[in-house]
Scaffold this motif. Structure first.
Motif, PDB file in Angstrom:
ATOM      1  N   SER A 271      -3.789 -16.852   4.041  1.00  0.00           N
ATOM      2  CA  SER A 271      -2.627 -16.038   3.708  1.00  0.00           C
ATOM      3  C   SER A 271      -2.877 -15.241   2.436  1.00  0.00           C
ATOM      4  CB  SER A 271      -1.404 -16.925   3.546  1.00  0.00           C
ATOM      5  OG  SER A 271      -1.580 -17.731   2.424  1.00  0.00           O
ATOM      6  N   THR A 272      -2.120 -14.159   2.340  1.00  0.00           N
ATOM      7  CA  THR A 272      -2.259 -13.272   1.198  1.00  0.00           C
ATOM      8  C   THR A 272      -0.876 -13.038   0.625  1.00  0.00           C
ATOM      9  OG1 THR A 272      -3.972 -12.134   2.451  1.00  0.00           O
ATOM     10  CG2 THR A 272      -3.135 -11.010   0.483  1.00  0.00           C
ATOM     11  N   ASP A 273      -0.766 -13.102  -0.668  1.00  0.00           N
ATOM     12  CA  ASP A 273       0.494 -12.775  -1.331  1.00  0.00           C
ATOM     13  C   ASP A 273       0.372 -11.402  -1.978  1.00  0.00           C
ATOM     14  OD1 ASP A 273       1.458 -15.222  -0.711  1.00  0.00           O
ATOM     15  OD2 ASP A 273       2.101 -15.694  -2.758  1.00  0.00           O
ATOM     16  N   VAL A 274       1.220 -10.508  -1.611  1.00  0.00           N
ATOM     17  CA  VAL A 274       1.199  -9.171  -2.224  1.00  0.00           C
ATOM     18  C   VAL A 274       2.628  -8.726  -2.505  1.00  0.00           C
ATOM     19  CG1 VAL A 274      -0.978  -8.239  -1.317  1.00  0.00           C
ATOM     20  CG2 VAL A 274       1.086  -8.180   0.099  1.00  0.00           C
ATOM     21  N   ASP A 275       2.725  -7.680  -3.290  1.00  0.00           N
ATOM     22  CA  ASP A 275       4.052  -7.106  -3.512  1.00  0.00           C
ATOM     23  C   ASP A 275       4.537  -6.402  -2.246  1.00  0.00           C
ATOM     24  OD1 ASP A 275       4.107  -7.867  -6.215  1.00  0.00           O
ATOM     25  OD2 ASP A 275       2.968  -6.084  -6.805  1.00  0.00           O
ATOM     26  N   VAL A 276       3.622  -5.667  -1.630  1.00  0.00           N
ATOM     27  CA  VAL A 276       4.051  -4.773  -0.555  1.00  0.00           C
ATOM     28  C   VAL A 276       3.094  -4.855   0.630  1.00  0.00           C
ATOM     29  CG1 VAL A 276       4.576  -2.370   0.032  1.00  0.00           C
ATOM     30  CG2 VAL A 276       4.898  -3.160  -2.316  1.00  0.00           C
ATOM     31  N   VAL A 277       3.671  -5.002   1.818  1.00  0.00           N
ATOM     32  CA  VAL A 277       2.896  -4.803   3.046  1.00  0.00           C
ATOM     33  C   VAL A 277       3.395  -3.529   3.710  1.00  0.00           C
ATOM     34  CG1 VAL A 277       2.569  -5.623   5.414  1.00  0.00           C
ATOM     35  CG2 VAL A 277       2.243  -7.191   3.511  1.00  0.00           C
ATOM     36  N   ILE A 278       2.440  -2.683   4.031  1.00  0.00           N
ATOM     37  CA  ILE A 278       2.760  -1.419   4.709  1.00  0.00           C
ATOM     38  C   ILE A 278       2.152  -1.519   6.099  1.00  0.00           C
ATOM     39  CG2 ILE A 278       2.382   1.084   4.690  1.00  0.00           C
ATOM     40  CD1 ILE A 278       1.788   0.665   1.581  1.00  0.00           C
ATOM     41  N   VAL A 279       2.927  -1.184   7.102  1.00  0.00           N
ATOM     42  CA  VAL A 279       2.391  -1.238   8.461  1.00  0.00           C
ATOM     43  C   VAL A 279       2.115   0.185   8.935  1.00  0.00           C
ATOM     44  CG1 VAL A 279       2.724  -2.115  10.792  1.00  0.00           C
ATOM     45  CG2 VAL A 279       3.780  -3.288   8.871  1.00  0.00           C
ATOM     46  N   GLY A 280       0.857   0.459   9.228  1.00  0.00           N
ATOM     47  CA  GLY A 280       0.480   1.775   9.738  1.00  0.00           C
ATOM     48  C   GLY A 280      -0.298   2.574   8.716  1.00  0.00           C
ATOM     49  N   ALA A 281      -1.449   3.091   9.143  1.00  0.00           N
ATOM     50  CA  ALA A 281      -2.290   3.883   8.239  1.00  0.00           C
ATOM     51  C   ALA A 281      -2.357   5.336   8.690  1.00  0.00           C
ATOM     52  CB  ALA A 281      -3.691   3.276   8.147  1.00  0.00           C
ATOM     53  N   GLY A 282      -1.201   5.841   9.138  1.00  0.00           N
ATOM     54  CA  GLY A 282      -1.090   7.272   9.388  1.00  0.00           C
ATOM     55  C   GLY A 282      -0.739   7.969   8.080  1.00  0.00           C
ATOM     56  N   PHE A 283      -0.242   9.177   8.183  1.00  0.00           N
ATOM     57  CA  PHE A 283       0.031   9.930   6.949  1.00  0.00           C
ATOM     58  C   PHE A 283       1.089   9.230   6.089  1.00  0.00           C
ATOM     59  CE2 PHE A 283      -1.847  13.578   9.357  1.00  0.00           C
ATOM     60  CZ  PHE A 283      -2.907  13.759   8.480  1.00  0.00           C
ATOM     61  N   ALA A 284       2.036   8.543   6.718  1.00  0.00           N
ATOM     62  CA  ALA A 284       3.073   7.853   5.940  1.00  0.00           C
ATOM     63  C   ALA A 284       2.490   6.660   5.193  1.00  0.00           C
ATOM     64  CB  ALA A 284       4.203   7.404   6.864  1.00  0.00           C
TER      65      ALA A 284
ATOM     66  N   ASP B 163      -9.036   1.270  14.256  1.00  0.00           N
ATOM     67  CA  ASP B 163     -10.141   0.923  13.368  1.00  0.00           C
ATOM     68  C   ASP B 163     -10.371   1.987  12.302  1.00  0.00           C
ATOM     69  OD1 ASP B 163     -11.375   2.938  14.725  1.00  0.00           O
ATOM     70  OD2 ASP B 163     -12.770   1.653  15.819  1.00  0.00           O
ATOM     71  N   ASP B 164      -9.428   2.912  12.202  1.00  0.00           N
ATOM     72  CA  ASP B 164      -9.523   3.872  11.104  1.00  0.00           C
ATOM     73  C   ASP B 164      -8.134   4.466  10.848  1.00  0.00           C
ATOM     74  OD1 ASP B 164     -10.618   5.284   9.047  1.00  0.00           O
ATOM     75  OD2 ASP B 164     -11.781   6.666  10.285  1.00  0.00           O
ATOM     76  N   VAL B 165      -8.062   5.290   9.822  1.00  0.00           N
ATOM     77  CA  VAL B 165      -6.790   5.921   9.465  1.00  0.00           C
ATOM     78  C   VAL B 165      -6.460   7.033  10.468  1.00  0.00           C
ATOM     79  CG1 VAL B 165      -7.095   5.450   6.998  1.00  0.00           C
ATOM     80  CG2 VAL B 165      -7.968   7.610   7.979  1.00  0.00           C
ATOM     81  N   GLY B 166      -5.290   7.618  10.320  1.00  0.00           N
ATOM     82  CA  GLY B 166      -4.952   8.804  11.119  1.00  0.00           C
ATOM     83  C   GLY B 166      -3.705   8.661  11.965  1.00  0.00           C
ATOM     84  N   GLY B 167      -3.339   7.418  12.300  1.00  0.00           N
ATOM     85  CA  GLY B 167      -2.104   7.209  13.054  1.00  0.00           C
ATOM     86  C   GLY B 167      -2.082   7.990  14.349  1.00  0.00           C
ATOM     87  N   THR B 168      -1.076   8.794  14.516  1.00  0.00           N
ATOM     88  CA  THR B 168      -0.908   9.542  15.760  1.00  0.00           C
ATOM     89  C   THR B 168      -2.149  10.379  16.081  1.00  0.00           C
ATOM     90  OG1 THR B 168       0.831  10.678  16.952  1.00  0.00           O
ATOM     91  CG2 THR B 168       0.175  11.705  14.933  1.00  0.00           C
ATOM     92  N   TRP B 169      -2.806  10.856  15.032  1.00  0.00           N
ATOM     93  CA  TRP B 169      -3.987  11.716  15.231  1.00  0.00           C
ATOM     94  C   TRP B 169      -5.239  10.905  15.516  1.00  0.00           C
ATOM     95  CZ3 TRP B 169      -2.379  16.221  16.400  1.00  0.00           C
ATOM     96  CH2 TRP B 169      -1.153  16.638  15.881  1.00  0.00           C
ATOM     97  N   TYR B 170      -5.146   9.625  15.340  1.00  0.00           N
ATOM     98  CA  TYR B 170      -6.221   8.727  15.756  1.00  0.00           C
ATOM     99  C   TYR B 170      -6.131   8.504  17.267  1.00  0.00           C
ATOM    100  CZ  TYR B 170      -8.903   4.418  16.319  1.00  0.00           C
ATOM    101  OH  TYR B 170      -9.810   3.470  16.740  1.00  0.00           O
ATOM    102  N   TRP B 171      -4.902   8.315  17.744  1.00  0.00           N
ATOM    103  CA  TRP B 171      -4.729   7.916  19.143  1.00  0.00           C
ATOM    104  C   TRP B 171      -4.680   9.097  20.110  1.00  0.00           C
ATOM    105  CZ3 TRP B 171      -5.523   2.975  19.876  1.00  0.00           C
ATOM    106  CH2 TRP B 171      -5.233   2.071  18.852  1.00  0.00           C
ATOM    107  N   ASN B 172      -3.988  10.132  19.729  1.00  0.00           N
ATOM    108  CA  ASN B 172      -3.728  11.225  20.682  1.00  0.00           C
ATOM    109  C   ASN B 172      -4.897  12.218  20.694  1.00  0.00           C
ATOM    110  OD1 ASN B 172      -0.631  11.171  21.717  1.00  0.00           O
ATOM    111  ND2 ASN B 172      -0.863  10.191  19.716  1.00  0.00           N
TER     112      ASN B 172
END
Ligand code: N01
Length: 860
Positions: A5-18, A40-49
């Motif tokens: 387990s990891t303790d962090v201040d913030v978890v962000i889900v998704g590595a698209g532009f947001a 397996d990389d950044v880009g979100g919608t632009w990774y998939w589509n």
């Protein structure tokens, strides 16, 4: 929690532009943050589509981050509308430049999340088995990231190749020599069809709903646009932030029906040539709210499609007829319509020949069997909510988000939802999101969230959550805004209508990004209005409603504020009268009535009064309403409430006689009151000659006119006649006390201010006379035996409480009273016929009350 387990201040889900920008902001603020990303990389919608032809449909220069000034200089887009590989490279470039990947866990899907109300922390579970504990949980999961599950019979039976535009193979697909089916004609299909057609041996497109598309005319970015950007990038971005849709654009001032047909077509042609998505509905200001205006645009599109597509039957099938332009998201294309002129491309119109099943070898429609080598599903997404509720999120008291949103998403500002503290959504439902340039909306949300977390830390707080009231009222506000427009009429993904069983709710906030930004900023300025803040420093519930006005009332007030008009009370009487006339001339005329006749009638003290009679279109005789206009006894005339009189006349089927009673300061109290009684007496005596039914006479008025009407009803009772069968009082002045709660609450706002009422009273009546029931009818000793009343008051009106008090006093005296307090409305808004749509129901109730006063059988 597991061992890993990891303790962090913030978890962000998704590595698209947001998610990428949120990570940057968290790091800058010194919060520990981890991004979890399925790919397996950044880009979100632009990774998939990665389907052929995938590109942005907002100009690349606008569809770019603004938070890194260097990046804006370093990166140059090669085309007006960048293709998917270039946008993905851009995302990767940013990730490299800011070394983002070290805080991103790729190939990691969040499966569930639970809030712990004791520790004020979220536990996040992932499909890798790793758990995380975080204070703040930020869903940057995108609005169009959860592909819609195939909802076509037999979808899993096909043994050939199956592709989804939303999860396209990374090494591409070669359709050479293949017989290909594409299902769907949304943006993804419209972009990919021409390129698939260029390779395939045969292409068959299965279309359920045709769409509106304009040519992208891709190429180099125009010098003009680049010059505007390069000249002052900050100013350019700032203009985008405060615009309607996140792109700097002129706001149209004219409606489509206000110009000649030639002019209209010329402007549509310019829009077609300009090739910008937002330009489609941005040519005129009423395309998204007025069906007739939208029809002019729809027909323009139909003509274009017919001029491009050679086969008339195919052209007709491609013409959208079941929705208005812009109510489903319109598209930009490259040779889309032209593709249907190719001999190996065929359109199957599912409206006339629906799919019965997908088979092992192809697709069967009701009338035909098709064989294919490949089927491409371009069938869209479970938009806006799909990705969020796909994670099993449990908030306070064990409630899951899925349960909470089972009737549609409920959020405050599209950012948070009650019961789920410290859970943020970037571009969530209830925010402008998909109605805007996503980059601008993403950055605004990321900044707001980052600033909020900073605020909490600085103030020794560790939890934030919207209140139920703030959230409920935000949803109502957003829905009310949506209901002003045409978008709610379409079966679109904006409405959740594309996913079987999904609640039908307009998902994004339709008020525009600039207005929305003002709102979010104001929430903060007002101490996080509508939020509960909690933590070591204590708990504060700052309950409240950020936008209590009806949305069209709000917009009208904004427009007036922009005009910078001086307050009426600062004008001379003559100036105020001229101003009132000019505003009347600029307002919509109100509905047609059968006849409008001007005449003269005798007032009190030998005065000759003008009147205007509005006769219904139906055969007479009709009951009569003696009407007294608003204007504080000082301004206005028998014609100044023209639209209201027309509207009530048409709706109640009664004659309206609007009387120009004498005005102050020339004729002070009790001239107006005396004229009221004189006018009503004359009208009663001349009912037949006026086309009325003798004995069927009511009084009505607005504001000071409603004061005259109420006083007249009292005096007619005291005088033993004439008979008045009912009184309709809209925002009446009933008392001279200017210290009521509604005077306090609305002292400075909404046009009728305390200052203006003071100005009116001072012109009309000496302070010593104001307690006289002829000025303050609420003070009459005896309110029994008065005619039945319909009293309408408005929430944001200084006169609200005295109107309500009159309704209560009449009720106590045994007078039948129908009382409506119009929420979200102001003193002037219910009279803005054709402008304030949300007020129309109140006038309908007033007309209904009149019909009841006169009795349903009165004219038979
Ligand atoms: O999805 P869609 P999309 N049987 O939902 C049809 C953004 N985007 O992936 O309209 C038969 O628009 C469906 O028919 P109908 C953009 O915001 C942006 O194309 O439901 N047909 C429709 O024709 C866009 O709006 C870009 O009657 C079925 C199509 O499939 C959003 O993503 C590029 C069906 C789905 O169209 C979604 O676009 C691409 C069925 N059972 C996408 N089910 C840019 O340019 C669905 N359809 C930035």
């Amino acid at each position: 929690m597991t061992e890993s387990s990891t303790d962090v201040d913030v978890v962000i889900v998704g590595a698209g532009f947001a998610g990428m920008y949120e990570l940057v902001r968290m790091r800058r603020a010194g919060f520990s943050a981890v991004v979890l990303e399925t790919a397996d990389d950044v880009g979100g919608t632009w990774y998939w589509n990665r389907y052929p032809g995938a590109r942005c449909d907002i100009l690349s220069v606008d569809y770019s981050y603004s938070w890194d000034p260097e990046l804006q200089q370093e990166w140059t887009w090669s085309e007006r509308y960048a293709a998917q590989p270039e946008i993905l490279r851009y995302a990767q470039f940013v990730a490299d430049k800011h070394d983002l990947r070290r805080d991103i866990r790729f190939k990691t899907r969040v499966t569930s999340a639970q809030w712990n109300d004791e520790t004020h922390r979220w536990t996040i579970h992932t499909d890798t088995g790793d758990d995380l504990s975080c204070r703040y949980y930020i869903m940057a999961t995108g609005c169009l990231s959860m592909p819609k599950a195939p909802d076509i019979e037999g979808a899993d039976r096909f043994t050939g190749e199956v592709y989804f535009t939303s999860t396209w193979p990374h090494d591409g697909v070669d359709f050479t020599g293949r017989r290909v089916a594409v299902i769907g004609t949304g943006s993804s299909a419209i972009q990919s069809i021409p390129l698939i057609a260029a390779e395939a041996e045969q292409l068959t497109v299965f279309q359920r709903t045709p769409n509106f598309s304009i040519p992208a005319r891709n190429g180099a970015i125009s010098d003009e646009r680049m010059a505007a950007f390069r000249a002052d990038p900050d100013a350019y971005r700032e203009a985008a932030r405060w615009s309607g849709a996140g792109v700097p654009m002129d706001t149209p001032v004219e409606g489509a029906l206000m110009v000649s047909e030639e002019e209209r077509t010329a402007r549509y042609e310019a829009m077609w040539e300009r090739s910008e998505l937002l330009g489609i509905t941005g040519t005129f200001n009423d395309t998204m709210s007025n069906a007739e205006s939208n029809d002019t645009l729809r027909h323009f599109f139909h003509d274009k499609i017919r001029s491009i597509v050679g086969d008339p039957a195919t052209a007709e099938a491609l013409c959208p007829t079941n929705h208005y332009v812009g109510t489903k998201r319109a598209c930009l294309d490259t040779n889309y319509y032209e593709t249907y002129n190719l001999p190996h491309v065929r359109l199957v119109d599912l409206r006339t020949d629906p799919i019965s099943t997908i088979t092992e070898t192809g697709i069967d429609t009701t009338n035909e069997s098709f064989e294919f080598d490949a089927i491409v599903f371009a069938t869209g997404f479970d938009a806006m909510t799909g990705a969020i509720v796909s994670v099993d999120i449990t908030g306070r008291d064990g409630v899951t988000l899925k349960e909470k949103w089972s009737h549609g998403p409920v959020t405050y500002l599209g950012l948070m939802t009650a019961g789920f503290p410290n859970l943020f959504m970037i571009t969530g439902p209830g925010s402008p999101s998909v109605l805007s340039n996503m980059m601008v909306s993403i950055e605004q949300h990321v900044d707001w969230i980052a600033d909020t977390l900073d605020h909490l830390r600085k103030n020794d707080l560790d939890a934030i959550e919207p209140t139920e009231l703030a959230e409920t009222k935000w949803v109502e506000h957003s829905n009310a805004f949506a209901n002003l427009g045409l978008a709610v009429t379409a079966d679109s993904w904006y409405m959740g209508a594309n996913v079987p069983g999904k609640p039908r709710v307009f998902l994004p906030y339709p008020g525009g990004v600039g207005r929305y930004r003002v709102t979010c900023d104001e929430v903060v300025e007002r101490g996080y209005l509508g939020f509960t803040l909690d933590g070591p420093a204590g708990r504060t519930v700052n309950d409240g409603i950020i936008r209590p006005l009806a949305p069209d009332v709000q917009v009208m007030l904004e427009v007036m504020a922009e005009m910078g008009l001086p307050p009426i009370e600062s004008m001379s009487v003559d100036e105020a009268r001229t101003f009132m006339e000019m505003s009347g001339a600029m307002s919509p005329p109100g509905p047609e009535v059968g006849e409008v006749v001007d005449g003269m009638l005798p007032g009190a003290d030998g005065a000759e009064l003008e009147y205007r009679l509005y006769r219904p279109a139906s055969d007479g005789p009709h009951p009569i309403v003696a009407y007294f206009h608003g204007g504080g006894w000082v301004i206005g005339s028998h014609t100044s409430d023209d639209a209201v009189c027309r509207d009530l006349c048409a709706q109640s089927d009664a004659i309206f006689v609007s009387v120009n009673y004498r005005h102050a300061p020339e004729a002070r109290f009790p001239a107006a009151a005396d004229d009221g009684l004189a006018a009503v007496t004359w009208i009663a005596e001349h009912a037949e000659a006026l086309g009325g039914v003798p004995g069927q006479l009511a009084v009505a008025g607005w504001s000071a006119g409603a004061n005259v009407a109420a006083v007249t009803a009292q005096r007619a009772k005291l005088a033993g006649g004439p008979t008045i069968v009912g009184q309709v009082l809209l925002n009446p002045v009933t008392d001279c006390d200017m210290n009521t709660g509604s005077y306090v609450d609305n002292a400075d706002g909404y046009i009728l201010t305390k200052g203006l009422m003071t100005w009116f009273w001072d012109h009309y009546c000496d302070p010593a006379d104001r307690a006289d029931p002829k000025a303050s009818p609420l003070r009459a000793d005896d309110l029994t035996d008065l005619p039945p009343a319909m009293i309408v008051t408005c929430e944001f009106d200084p006169l609200r409480d005295e109107g309500n008090a009159y309704a209560e006093a009449l009720t106590r005296a045994g007078v039948p009273v129908r009382h409506l307090q119009a929420e979200g409305q102001t003193h002037t808004s219910l009279g803005a016929v054709g402008v304030i749509v949300t007020g129309a129901y109140a006038r309908a109730e007033m007309a209904d009350a009149l019909r009841n006063f006169f009795g349903a059988t009165v004219r038979t």
